[in-house]
Design a protein around this motif. Structure first.
Motif, PDB file in Angstrom:
ATOM      1  N   TYR A   1       4.529  -2.665   1.201  1.00  0.00           N
ATOM      2  CA  TYR A   1       4.176  -2.899  -0.385  1.00  0.00           C
ATOM      3  C   TYR A   1       5.925  -3.639  -0.649  1.00  0.00           C
ATOM      4  O   TYR A   1       6.744  -2.286   0.173  1.00  0.00           O
ATOM      5  CB  TYR A   1       3.709  -1.682  -1.115  1.00  0.00           C
ATOM      6  CG  TYR A   1       2.420  -1.762  -0.094  1.00  0.00           C
ATOM      7  CD1 TYR A   1       0.968  -2.327  -0.850  1.00  0.00           C
ATOM      8  CD2 TYR A   1       2.123  -0.140   0.659  1.00  0.00           C
ATOM      9  CE1 TYR A   1       0.028  -1.731   0.221  1.00  0.00           C
ATOM     10  CE2 TYR A   1       0.789   0.112   1.318  1.00  0.00           C
ATOM     11  CZ  TYR A   1      -0.148  -0.910   0.525  1.00  0.00           C
ATOM     12  OH  TYR A   1      -1.425  -0.416   1.427  1.00  0.00           O
TER      13      TYR A   1
ATOM     14  N   LEU B   1      -1.979   0.870  -4.635  1.00  0.00           N
ATOM     15  CA  LEU B   1      -1.102   0.216  -3.572  1.00  0.00           C
ATOM     16  C   LEU B   1      -2.569   0.062  -2.875  1.00  0.00           C
ATOM     17  O   LEU B   1      -3.417   0.916  -2.057  1.00  0.00           O
ATOM     18  CB  LEU B   1      -0.596   1.558  -1.950  1.00  0.00           C
ATOM     19  CG  LEU B   1       0.804   1.760  -2.568  1.00  0.00           C
ATOM     20  CD1 LEU B   1       1.394   2.519  -2.018  1.00  0.00           C
ATOM     21  CD2 LEU B   1       1.446   0.556  -3.443  1.00  0.00           C
TER      22      LEU B   1
ATOM     23  N   ASN C   1      -0.137  -6.900  -2.803  1.00  0.00           N
ATOM     24  CA  ASN C   1      -0.702  -5.738  -2.126  1.00  0.00           C
ATOM     25  C   ASN C   1      -0.395  -4.914  -3.076  1.00  0.00           C
ATOM     26  O   ASN C   1      -0.658  -3.386  -2.471  1.00  0.00           O
ATOM     27  CB  ASN C   1      -0.333  -6.035  -1.020  1.00  0.00           C
ATOM     28  CG  ASN C   1       0.704  -5.724  -0.627  1.00  0.00           C
ATOM     29  OD1 ASN C   1       2.244  -5.571  -1.325  1.00  0.00           O
ATOM     30  ND2 ASN C   1       1.624  -5.674   0.593  1.00  0.00           N
ATOM     31  N   VAL C   2       0.709  -5.026  -4.469  1.00  0.00           N
ATOM     32  CA  VAL C   2      -0.154  -4.186  -5.251  1.00  0.00           C
ATOM     33  C   VAL C   2      -1.384  -4.128  -6.229  1.00  0.00           C
ATOM     34  O   VAL C   2      -0.820  -5.378  -6.975  1.00  0.00           O
ATOM     35  CB  VAL C   2       1.423  -3.554  -6.049  1.00  0.00           C
ATOM     36  CG1 VAL C   2       1.692  -2.441  -7.352  1.00  0.00           C
ATOM     37  CG2 VAL C   2       2.222  -3.294  -4.258  1.00  0.00           C
TER      38      VAL C   2
END
Length: 358
Positions: free
Chosen positions: A248, A356, A329-330
């Motif tokens: 992340y 997350l 992906n956040v």
């Protein structure tokens, strides 16, 4: 008459020697830290982050504790180079710490934090922001930007020496952190727009994952657009490398760019940009990244003011130059500027709530 002329000539030669000696001192004392430097982490907790929880991150350029709302800075067309006095610095730092406690972020990124400086009356702001007595429960790391020579400008009130940088604080473990030097001007301008760096910290996440957290403060007053591009190129490379490793990635700080891209329209200010308000080149971001904007434009709360004069709400030049870049992906749920009316800094803190993804 000859005696007078000799006296004037002697005085001129003495001044010339002093100026040459000072220039030599400034050049000889200038040195950059290594391009890559491991940083010491101060741990207070070993708990990893998790994908099951929403977190809040805050970024706050504290302006070395020198900027109450009525302050103006000489490099921005104002009157002062140093804080009014030590009491003002201590009062601003108390306000900054109180604001941080009220926001209660899980991650806090601070910029323009003096470890020691004439301009901040030698208040150790790094110690204050990393002391668990002030902000308990955080692991922290400090990355030095610069340790300048005594700068004798402006002549009437020299800004003096300053050792300053950026602080990262996390309610979790920081497994490692690295300082990367940013490209800067190589001519005499390097003594005016001082050294810059980013800190890249790795934060363990449950199930063996990692959050790469980047804290930055990009150049403000350089007119060299190539330097600006080179700084962003280095940043983008770090972001891409971390993402390709499966991490992340969150980047927070003071970009000294217009992070909305149209702040003059949002805030009804002049359209011609200053060096620190050129639109952020969002189109050049690496794949899988975006600027986290949320409802910033609709809220119309600025993160920075111009320091040519005392702040007057609704009249002073304002913009948003602080904020966050995130990988895909956040998941971001909210981005907001905390309206402090620039009480303790020329910046307001900005926050982002995120989770997350699994």
């Amino acid at each position: 008459m000859k005696t007078l002329l000799k006296g004037i000539l002697a005085l001129f030669l003495l001044l010339l020697v002093v100026v040459i000696a000072y220039i030599g001192y400034v050049f000889l004392s200038y040195q950059r830290l290594p391009e890559k430097l491991d940083l010491e982490v101060k741990h207070t907790t070993q708990e990893p982050l998790t994908t099951k929880q929403e977190y809040k991150i805050m970024s706050y350029n504290i302006g070395y504790g020198a900027y109450p709302a009525d302050y103006s800075f000489f490099m921005d067309g104002g009157s002062y180079s140093r804080a009014y006095d030590k009491a003002t610095v201590e009062q601003n730092m108390a306000g900054i710490i109180a604001t941080t406690k009220a926001v209660n972020p899980d991650i806090a990124l601070f910029q323009e934090v003096d470890e020691k400086g004439d301009r901040s009356f030698h208040v150790n702001e790094v110690k204050q922001l990393t002391d668990s007595a002030n902000l308990p429960g955080y692991s922290s790391v400090y990355a030095q930007n610069y340790d300048s020579a005594y700068l004798f400008y402006p002549v009437t009130d020299p800004i003096g020496k300053a050792k300053s940088g950026i602080v990262t604080a996390v309610k979790g473990k920081i497994s490692q952190s690295t300082r990367y030097s940013l490209p800067i001007d190589t001519d005499f301008n390097k003594f005016f727009d001082l050294d810059r760096a980013i800190s890249v910290s790795e934060i363990p996440v449950s199930k063996g994952k990692t959050l790469t957290l980047i804290n930055l403060h990009l150049s403000a007053f350089t007119k060299n657009r190539q330097v600006r591009k080179d700084q962003l190129d280095l940043l983008f490379e770090q972001m891409s490398t971390a993402y390709e490793a499966g991490h992340y990635v969150i980047v927070g700080g003071d970009y000294n760019h217009d992070m909305l891209g149209n702040s003059p329209k949002v805030f009804g200010t002049q359209t011609e940009p200053f060096n620190w308000t050129h639109p952020f080149p969002e189109q050049d971001l690496p794949a899988h990244f975006q600027v986290a904007k949320g409802n910033l434009a609709a809220s119309k709360i600025p993160s920075v003011r111009r320091n040519n004069e005392a702040y007057v709400k609704g009249e002073s030049f304002v913009s948003i130059v602080d904020g966050f870049l995130v990988s895909d992906n956040v998941a971001v749920s909210e981005v907001a500027v905390v309206d402090q009316n620039f009480a303790n800094s020329d910046h307001n803190p900005i926050t982002m709530s995120f989770q997350l993804k699994e």
